[in-house]
Design an enzyme around this catalytic site. Structure first.
Site, PDB file in Angstrom:
ATOM      1  N   HIS A 126      15.375  91.349 -18.308  1.00  0.00           N
ATOM      2  CA  HIS A 126      16.297  90.984 -19.385  1.00  0.00           C
ATOM      3  C   HIS A 126      16.598  92.190 -20.271  1.00  0.00           C
ATOM      4  CE1 HIS A 126      16.080  86.959 -18.075  1.00  0.00           C
ATOM      5  NE2 HIS A 126      16.270  86.355 -19.237  1.00  0.00           N
TER       6      HIS A 126
ATOM      7  N   HIS B 198       7.575  88.728 -23.035  1.00  0.00           N
ATOM      8  CA  HIS B 198       7.089  89.951 -22.388  1.00  0.00           C
ATOM      9  C   HIS B 198       6.118  90.768 -23.253  1.00  0.00           C
ATOM     10  CE1 HIS B 198       9.597  89.752 -18.795  1.00  0.00           C
ATOM     11  NE2 HIS B 198      10.623  89.435 -19.556  1.00  0.00           N
TER      12      HIS B 198
END
Length: 260
Positions: A155, A215
């Protein structure tokens, strides 16, 4: 029509500010750093966007490259035709889409490879029982287990790279006001330009959400740096060379005559 023209003029004026164009790439690194710090300190409360099932992530981010190509391809065709009728000129601009797609594919496949290479398959979410039967994330997850590897943030990469790609390829809009376009093509170019800027806003917002909600810090920072690297090596290095797609045109032929 008048309202659309005003929106386009304001967007063009914004992107013509040198400080905006120069600092935009590095804003992704800043957001990634600050967002990662906020996540580690748990200072950002959970929200609708902290779920990966939010509508922007499901219908936009997961197919972000598709949205980028869907809107940018017709824009490049219409914009390029106003600068030159040469097939070679149009081909070079469309080649930039091929190059960008190759960059996207190479980086994302590398991320998948690294995650497979560094990971292991666990039978439970607590990551305490390893199943050595499965050596890839795909096969592990198909079996209903959990894969843990070094997961570079795709992303962070694709959202930063796509936004910078759009910024570069829509730069000719500043000169299209002098182009001799009929009403329908001009309206189409204007609509596409506004839509592409809206996509940049969505990518920037979702990049921020990724930074503060998902993340590990190193995963996000590395993904972001890969996005900046892909942009820099093409638009700041290779595209300045003769044997390349070249940079998007910055001045319309009519403007060149006026400044001659």
């Amino acid at each position: 029509m008048a309202a659309l023209e005003v929106i386009v003029e304001n967007l063009v004026a914004l992107w013509r500010i040198s400080a905006v164009r120069q600092n935009f790439p590095w804003s992704f690194l800043l957001i990634s750093l600050v967002g990662s710090l906020l996540k580690e300190l748990e200072l950002v409360p959970q929200s609708y966007f902290s779920s990966s099932r939010n509508i922007l992530n499901v219908y936009f981010v997961k197919v972000s490259w598709g949205w980028t190509l869907l809107l940018l391809t017709p824009f490049l065709v219409l914009a390029s035709s106003s600068f030159s009728r040469s097939v070679t000129f149009l081909g070079r601009r469309l080649l930039s889409l091929v190059v960008a797609t190759a960059v996207w594919y190479t980086f994302t496949e590398t991320f998948f490879y690294i995650e497979d290479l560094t990971g292991s398959c666990f039978e439970t979410g607590t990551m305490d029982v390893i199943n050595v039967e499965f050596s890839s994330k795909a096969s592990c997850r198909r079996a209903g287990f959990h894969w843990k590897g070094y997961d570079i943030s795709g992303h962070s990469f694709i959202l930063s790279y796509s936004a910078l790609f759009i910024m570069e390829e829509t730069a000719p809009m500043a000169s299209l006001k002098t182009a001799n376009l009929s009403a329908l093509p001009r309206m189409a170019v204007n609509l596409l330009y506004v839509a592409l800027n809206l996509v940049i806003i969505i990518w920037l917002w979702m990049f921020t959400c990724t930074s503060v909600y998902f993340h590990e810090p190193s995963h996000k920072l590395l993904g972001t740096m890969c996005g900046l690297l892909g942009w820099y090596l093409t638009y700041r290095v290779w595209y300045l060379k003769p044997l390349s797609p070249g940079l998007p045109p910055q001045r319309h032929p009519k403007e060149q005559k006026q400044h001659a």
